[in-house]
Design an enzyme around this catalytic site. Sequence first.
Site, PDB file in Angstrom:
ATOM      1  CB  THR A 173      -1.313   0.512   1.142  1.00  0.00           C
ATOM      2  OG1 THR A 173      -1.632  -1.466   1.313  1.00  0.00           O
ATOM      3  CG2 THR A 173      -1.903   1.020   0.876  1.00  0.00           C
TER       4      THR A 173
ATOM      5  CE1 TYR B 152      -1.780  -5.116   6.257  1.00  0.00           C
ATOM      6  CE2 TYR B 152      -1.399  -4.506   4.385  1.00  0.00           C
ATOM      7  CZ  TYR B 152      -1.345  -4.236   5.393  1.00  0.00           C
ATOM      8  OH  TYR B 152      -0.946  -3.079   5.672  1.00  0.00           O
TER       9      TYR B 152
ATOM     10  NE  ARG C 192      -3.792   1.498   4.038  1.00  0.00           N
ATOM     11  CZ  ARG C 192      -3.343   2.407   3.545  1.00  0.00           C
ATOM     12  NH1 ARG C 192      -4.673   2.674   2.369  1.00  0.00           N
ATOM     13  NH2 ARG C 192      -2.685   3.931   3.645  1.00  0.00           N
TER      14      ARG C 192
ATOM     15  CB  ILE D  62       4.972  -4.783   7.795  1.00  0.00           C
ATOM     16  CG1 ILE D  62       6.145  -6.626   7.201  1.00  0.00           C
ATOM     17  CG2 ILE D  62       5.649  -4.890   5.714  1.00  0.00           C
ATOM     18  CD1 ILE D  62       5.187  -7.240   5.908  1.00  0.00           C
TER      19      ILE D  62
END
Length: 291
Positions: free
Chosen positions: A46, A135, A140, A206
Amino acid sequence: MKSFIGTGVALITPFKKDLSVDVEALKSIVKYNIDGGVEYLVVLGTTAETATLTKEEQTLVKQTIIDANNGKLPLVLGVGGNNTAEVVNQLNADNLKGFDAILSVSPYYNKPTQEGIYQHFKMIAENSPLPIIIYNVPGRTASNMLPSTVVRLATDFKNIIGIKEAAGDMVQAMELIRSTPNDFLVISGDDIITLPMVLAGGAGVISVIGETFPKEFSEMVRLGLKRDVDAAYKIHYKLTDAINMIFEQGNPGGVKEVFKHLGLCENYVRLPLVNVNDDLSNRLANFVKKF
């Protein structure tokens, strides 16, 4: 998968004034992160504004990072979407050449049930030649992948090796750490709760802030993994203001602004994203100066 314990960073795509990909700046950012001591690099997530890149630009970004990395660090490629068949089509050898794992986001917009999320990742697991980090980012995707679904996936598919967990929920993160198999990686996807997650048994992060302050952030994670709590929290609290600021007006607008103040790239973003305002720019500049 020891390669993915510690700090991975979600690389931006730097742009020139004409909004073309700034290849030289991207090479510099890769080198900066390698020199900063991060454990691996995440490509076309992203933060890379992948949604606004053409297929040709995505290929350019991938190849630039592969070349600049030159085999030094493991590379993870973002391969996800809300059309399961299309994601499977992307899992071909040419597309994945040079990468060590894929990061695949839970389907967004469609709002599938937990069974739908399971079936989506089942299809990916059965077709991926590389290990998969799933993920979860409800802010989102508009759906939360529950721990029970993650446990099913982790148990049923050995090539699903971990999760980037970005629900911002420590209780959910601890449930994942408690319930998943011992060798399954629970990776923080929220910079601000990375250290608490690591201390609870998580595998690392991450990160977005990690690519602008790689030396400090990756050291914080390593200290956390070693259970050197006081030293780790000292770094955490030094970086707290910056973490909050870079997300204040959206990602990667904030992180590109930091890179501008560090002299590594310009701060151009593509619509529908816009630059941070002058107030935030000044606050970030002051933080970088003091830091």
